[in-house]
Design a protein around this motif. Structure first.
Motif, PDB file in Angstrom:
ATOM      1  N   GLU A 193       0.860  -1.189   0.000  1.00 13.03           N
ATOM      2  CA  GLU A 193       0.000   0.000   0.000  1.00 13.03           C
ATOM      3  C   GLU A 193       0.896   1.239   0.000  1.00 13.03           C
ATOM      4  O   GLU A 193       1.844   1.326   0.777  1.00 13.03           O
ATOM      5  N   ARG A 194       0.606   2.167  -0.877  1.00 11.25           N
ATOM      6  CA  ARG A 194       1.516   3.273  -1.179  1.00 11.25           C
ATOM      7  C   ARG A 194       1.966   4.058   0.050  1.00 11.25           C
ATOM      8  O   ARG A 194       3.154   4.326   0.240  1.00 11.25           O
ATOM      9  N   ASN A 195       1.020   4.422   0.905  1.00 12.09           N
ATOM     10  CA  ASN A 195       1.357   5.264   2.058  1.00 12.09           C
ATOM     11  C   ASN A 195       2.210   4.528   3.087  1.00 12.09           C
ATOM     12  O   ASN A 195       3.209   5.062   3.575  1.00 12.09           O
ATOM     13  N   ARG A 196       1.818   3.297   3.406  1.00 14.45           N
ATOM     14  CA  ARG A 196       2.605   2.540   4.377  1.00 14.45           C
ATOM     15  C   ARG A 196       3.986   2.222   3.826  1.00 14.45           C
ATOM     16  O   ARG A 196       4.980   2.270   4.544  1.00 14.45           O
ATOM     17  N   GLY A 197       4.067   1.874   2.532  1.00  6.26           N
ATOM     18  CA  GLY A 197       5.370   1.632   1.912  1.00  6.26           C
ATOM     19  C   GLY A 197       6.268   2.860   2.019  1.00  6.26           C
ATOM     20  O   GLY A 197       7.463   2.754   2.312  1.00  6.26           O
ATOM     21  N   GLY A 198       5.680   4.048   1.799  1.00  5.99           N
ATOM     22  CA  GLY A 198       6.439   5.299   1.933  1.00  5.99           C
ATOM     23  C   GLY A 198       6.929   5.526   3.343  1.00  5.99           C
ATOM     24  O   GLY A 198       8.051   5.995   3.562  1.00  5.99           O
ATOM     25  N   SER A 216      10.908   5.724   4.158  1.00  2.00           N
ATOM     26  CA  SER A 216      11.456   6.997   4.632  1.00  2.00           C
ATOM     27  C   SER A 216      11.947   6.899   6.074  1.00  2.00           C
ATOM     28  O   SER A 216      12.979   7.473   6.439  1.00  2.00           O
ATOM     29  N   LEU A 217      11.220   6.134   6.904  1.00  2.00           N
ATOM     30  CA  LEU A 217      11.614   5.974   8.301  1.00  2.00           C
ATOM     31  C   LEU A 217      12.925   5.196   8.404  1.00  2.00           C
ATOM     32  O   LEU A 217      13.815   5.556   9.189  1.00  2.00           O
ATOM     33  N   GLY A 218      13.057   4.143   7.587  1.00  2.00           N
ATOM     34  CA  GLY A 218      14.303   3.375   7.588  1.00  2.00           C
ATOM     35  C   GLY A 218      15.492   4.238   7.202  1.00  2.00           C
ATOM     36  O   GLY A 218      16.564   4.165   7.823  1.00  2.00           O
ATOM     37  N   LEU A 219      15.327   5.088   6.193  1.00  3.49           N
ATOM     38  CA  LEU A 219      16.407   5.986   5.772  1.00  3.49           C
ATOM     39  C   LEU A 219      16.760   6.997   6.863  1.00  3.49           C
ATOM     40  O   LEU A 219      17.937   7.262   7.130  1.00  3.49           O
ATOM     41  N   ALA A 220      15.729   7.558   7.503  1.00  3.97           N
ATOM     42  CA  ALA A 220      15.978   8.544   8.561  1.00  3.97           C
ATOM     43  C   ALA A 220      16.748   7.920   9.721  1.00  3.97           C
ATOM     44  O   ALA A 220      17.633   8.552  10.308  1.00  3.97           O
ATOM     45  N   VAL A 221      16.431   6.666  10.039  1.00  4.31           N
ATOM     46  CA  VAL A 221      17.129   5.990  11.138  1.00  4.31           C
ATOM     47  C   VAL A 221      18.582   5.710  10.781  1.00  4.31           C
ATOM     48  O   VAL A 221      19.465   5.755  11.645  1.00  4.31           O
ATOM     49  N   ILE A 222      18.870   5.454   9.492  1.00  2.00           N
ATOM     50  CA  ILE A 222      20.264   5.301   9.050  1.00  2.00           C
ATOM     51  C   ILE A 222      21.054   6.540   9.454  1.00  2.00           C
ATOM     52  O   ILE A 222      22.137   6.458  10.033  1.00  2.00           O
ATOM     53  N   ALA A 223      20.511   7.714   9.148  1.00  2.00           N
ATOM     54  CA  ALA A 223      21.193   8.972   9.472  1.00  2.00           C
ATOM     55  C   ALA A 223      21.322   9.169  10.978  1.00  2.00           C
ATOM     56  O   ALA A 223      22.378   9.577  11.482  1.00  2.00           O
ATOM     57  N   MET A 282       4.635   6.982  12.637  1.00  4.57           N
ATOM     58  CA  MET A 282       4.221   5.872  13.507  1.00  4.57           C
ATOM     59  C   MET A 282       2.710   5.633  13.392  1.00  4.57           C
ATOM     60  O   MET A 282       2.239   4.496  13.353  1.00  4.57           O
ATOM     61  N   SER A 283       1.954   6.713  13.347  1.00  2.18           N
ATOM     62  CA  SER A 283       0.505   6.586  13.256  1.00  2.18           C
ATOM     63  C   SER A 283       0.076   6.032  11.900  1.00  2.18           C
ATOM     64  O   SER A 283      -0.761   5.140  11.810  1.00  2.18           O
ATOM     65  N   LEU A 284       0.673   6.548  10.834  1.00  2.00           N
ATOM     66  CA  LEU A 284       0.281   6.165   9.482  1.00  2.00           C
ATOM     67  C   LEU A 284       0.662   4.715   9.169  1.00  2.00           C
ATOM     68  O   LEU A 284       0.047   4.071   8.331  1.00  2.00           O
ATOM     69  N   PHE A 338       7.268  13.128   0.584  1.00  2.00           N
ATOM     70  CA  PHE A 338       6.474  14.028  -0.262  1.00  2.00           C
ATOM     71  C   PHE A 338       5.854  13.290  -1.451  1.00  2.00           C
ATOM     72  O   PHE A 338       4.742  13.604  -1.871  1.00  2.00           O
ATOM     73  N   THR A 339       6.587  12.307  -1.996  1.00  2.00           N
ATOM     74  CA  THR A 339       6.173  11.646  -3.242  1.00  2.00           C
ATOM     75  C   THR A 339       5.213  10.481  -3.014  1.00  2.00           C
ATOM     76  O   THR A 339       4.181  10.360  -3.662  1.00  2.00           O
ATOM     77  N   PHE A 340       5.575   9.605  -2.070  1.00  2.00           N
ATOM     78  CA  PHE A 340       4.810   8.365  -1.872  1.00  2.00           C
ATOM     79  C   PHE A 340       3.556   8.590  -1.030  1.00  2.00           C
ATOM     80  O   PHE A 340       2.534   7.956  -1.266  1.00  2.00           O
ATOM     81  N   ILE A 341       3.665   9.429  -0.013  1.00 11.58           N
ATOM     82  CA  ILE A 341       2.568   9.543   0.948  1.00 11.58           C
ATOM     83  C   ILE A 341       1.554  10.570   0.441  1.00 11.58           C
ATOM     84  O   ILE A 341       1.846  11.767   0.405  1.00 11.58           O
TER      85      ILE A 341
END
Length: 511
Positions: free
Chosen positions: A273-278, A282-289, A390-392, A480-483
């Motif tokens: 599902e587009r929103n959850r996939g986004g 994005s969360l995985g990338l942010a945690v990398i940083a 987290m909510s989405l 911005f793109t996926f969600i």
């Protein structure tokens, strides 16, 4: 009234004990998140005390990460099957027992075994905690507040672990970094047992997908361990490459199995599902940083600036304050008024701006002039972005899939943390080596050589932080793109119970 896939009519009335339940869920989440970093500061003392070799010391961290990351999807499915409350309580009690074992460790094997057990029980309780929130808070505004608190803890818990680890190690003993979990776990388990009332009709009683469990666990373990090996042995090491290839094959086989079996461990509708996939991406990338930054700032403050473990821990307070403010004051207040992408995208960009400031690090950089404002920006940005994410992540899923959807959030964070530590550390080490090679001839005195070492380290941190800036910008672009879902309505039901979310327009595909 809509019915769940099991045919039961769910109890949609707000749970009167939901806010008390949130206290115990938040306490459990804090324990799991801080345990990922609390042992880092205690590791040198534990290594010396138990005679752990330099080659094996990384396993104190890795054993936890492998068990936690590898078993998360299985833990999420168990929560859907057993019931989230029962899974949550069992996970907490198991975590307490594993922590007692670690604190009482008399040798290397006992310590490593306790860390693996902590990770395994953490993989049970973490998805259960998030999915309990998803099914207990059904009102949009209340959900925003609850996830604001949860998001602040999920984001800031690692920094709390650094503070607590420093205090316990310096003033008590490294063993207390394990023992401290026991009161957390016992209080949270007792509170959950007596307070939490799980809504009816949300269990998924279909048979367990054993091939999916085996393939996902082995695939995730190979992936996390591959990044751990890359950090210590290099990206071109035969074992490292082999682990990545094995991970790709296993996870591809897992997806193929999940598309065909009648009762999949991870229904692909949850992930595609587009929103959850986004959110997951994005969360995985942010945690990398974020994880890379925790590592570099800890080293910078202790080695370059000469801070004690306790001072280092407290130096992260501005980031925690920023996360709490961003999550509970900005994210929670705006979540029911604006679309999630308009919180997540700008949040990640604000964090990237804070990270950008840290690319100016020098040996003699001022804490108040550079590090403090950078941490505040990072915390505000991450807190604002984490909360709607987290909510989405569970918004619109069928109740029977809430556990495994929650597990995917934790999986993206866990894998992101492993990638961040390995990838950014490797970049930093390469940049430091190159700097030292280029400037070695100019360092003729012992003082000059010592200064050169420090300058090389800081040069390496700056190079890696530039990558972290880019990663956060990509995370913002994905958000911005996926969600594309609209703002959650104050009265919408966040976890679907068999129909489609009218207001947020998240499609739910029924079997």
């Amino acid at each position: 009234m809509p019915k769940t896939p099991s045919g039961l009519t769910p109890d949609l009335a707000p749970d009167p004990s939901r806010w008390r339940a949130l206290v115990f869920i938040a306490l459990a989440q804090l324990m799991v998140v801080l345990d990922a970093t609390i042992v880092n500061i205690a590791l040198p003392s534990a290594q010396q005390d138990l005679g752990i070799s330099d080659g094996n010391r990384q396993w104190v961290i890795t054993a936890y990460a492998l068990a936690f990351g590898g078993l998360l999807l299985f833990g999420g499915r168990i929560a859907d099957l057993w019931g989230r409350k029962r899974t949550f309580v069992v996970g907490l009690l198991g975590f307490a027992a594993a922590s007692a074992l670690g604190g009482a460790a008399t040798g290397e094997a006992m310590l490593l075994g306790s860390r693996a057990l902590q990770g395994a029980f953490g993989a049970l309780l973490a998805p259960a905690a998030l999915s309990l929130l998803a099914v207990m808070f059904t009102d949009g505004k209340e959900r925003a507040k609850a996830f604001g608190i949860y998001g602040a803890i999920a984001g800031g818990g690692g920094a709390v672990g650094l503070i607590l680890g420093g205090v316990l190690t310096e003033y008590l003993d490294w063993r207390w970094t394990f023992f401290v979990n026991i009161p957390f776990a016992v209080v949270a388990a007792a509170g959950a047992y007596f307070v939490i009332r799980e809504p009816a009709g949300g269990r998924n009683r279909s048979p367990l997908d054993v091939p999916g469990v085996v393939l996902s666990t082995l695939g995730l373990v190979a992936l996390v361990y591959g990044f751990t090996r890359a950090e210590s042995d290099g990206w071109s090491d035969v074992t490292t490459v082999g682990l990545f290839v094995a991970s790709a094959v296993l996870l591809a086989a897992f997806v193929a199995v999940e598309a065909r079996v009648k009762s999949p461990l991870l229904p692909l509708r949850v992930m595609t599902e587009r929103n959850r996939g986004g959110v997951y991406l994005s969360l995985g990338l942010a945690v990398i940083a974020m994880f890379g930054l925790f590592l570099f700032l800890t080293y910078y403050l202790q080695i370059v600036k000469g801070y004690s473990p306790v001072m280092t821990g407290f130096a992260f307070l501005p980031m925690i304050a920023g996360m709490i403010t961003g999550s509970t004051q900005i994210g929670a207040r705006l979540m029911t008024r604006v679309a999630p992408r308009l919180l997540m995208g700008p949040g990640f960009l604000a964090a990237a701006t804070g990270m950008l400031l840290l690319t100016r690090l020098e040996v003699d950089s001022s804490y108040a002039g550079l590090i403090l404002p950078a941490q505040l920006l990072l915390g505000l940005g991450m807190g604002t972005a984490f909360m709607p994410a987290m909510s989405l992540s569970t918004h619109g899923v069928e109740a029977r899939d809430a556990g495994v959807a929650s597990a995917m959030v934790n999986t993206s964070q866990q894998v992101g943390g492993a990638i961040g530590t390995a990838l950014l550390n490797t970049i930093a080490a390469s940049a430091t080596t190159a700097y030292l090679t280029d400037h070695a001839a100019a360092a003729t005195s012992p003082q000059a050589r010592k200064l050169l070492q420090l300058q090389g380290m800081v040069e390496g941190y700056s190079a890696a932080i530039w990558w972290a800036v880019g990663i956060l910008v990509v995370a913002a672009a994905i958000a911005f793109t996926f969600i594309n879902t609209g703002r959650p309505g104050a009265g919408s039901r966040p976890v679907a119970t068999g129909g489609v979310e009218d207001e947020v327009r998240v499609p739910v595909v029924a079997h």
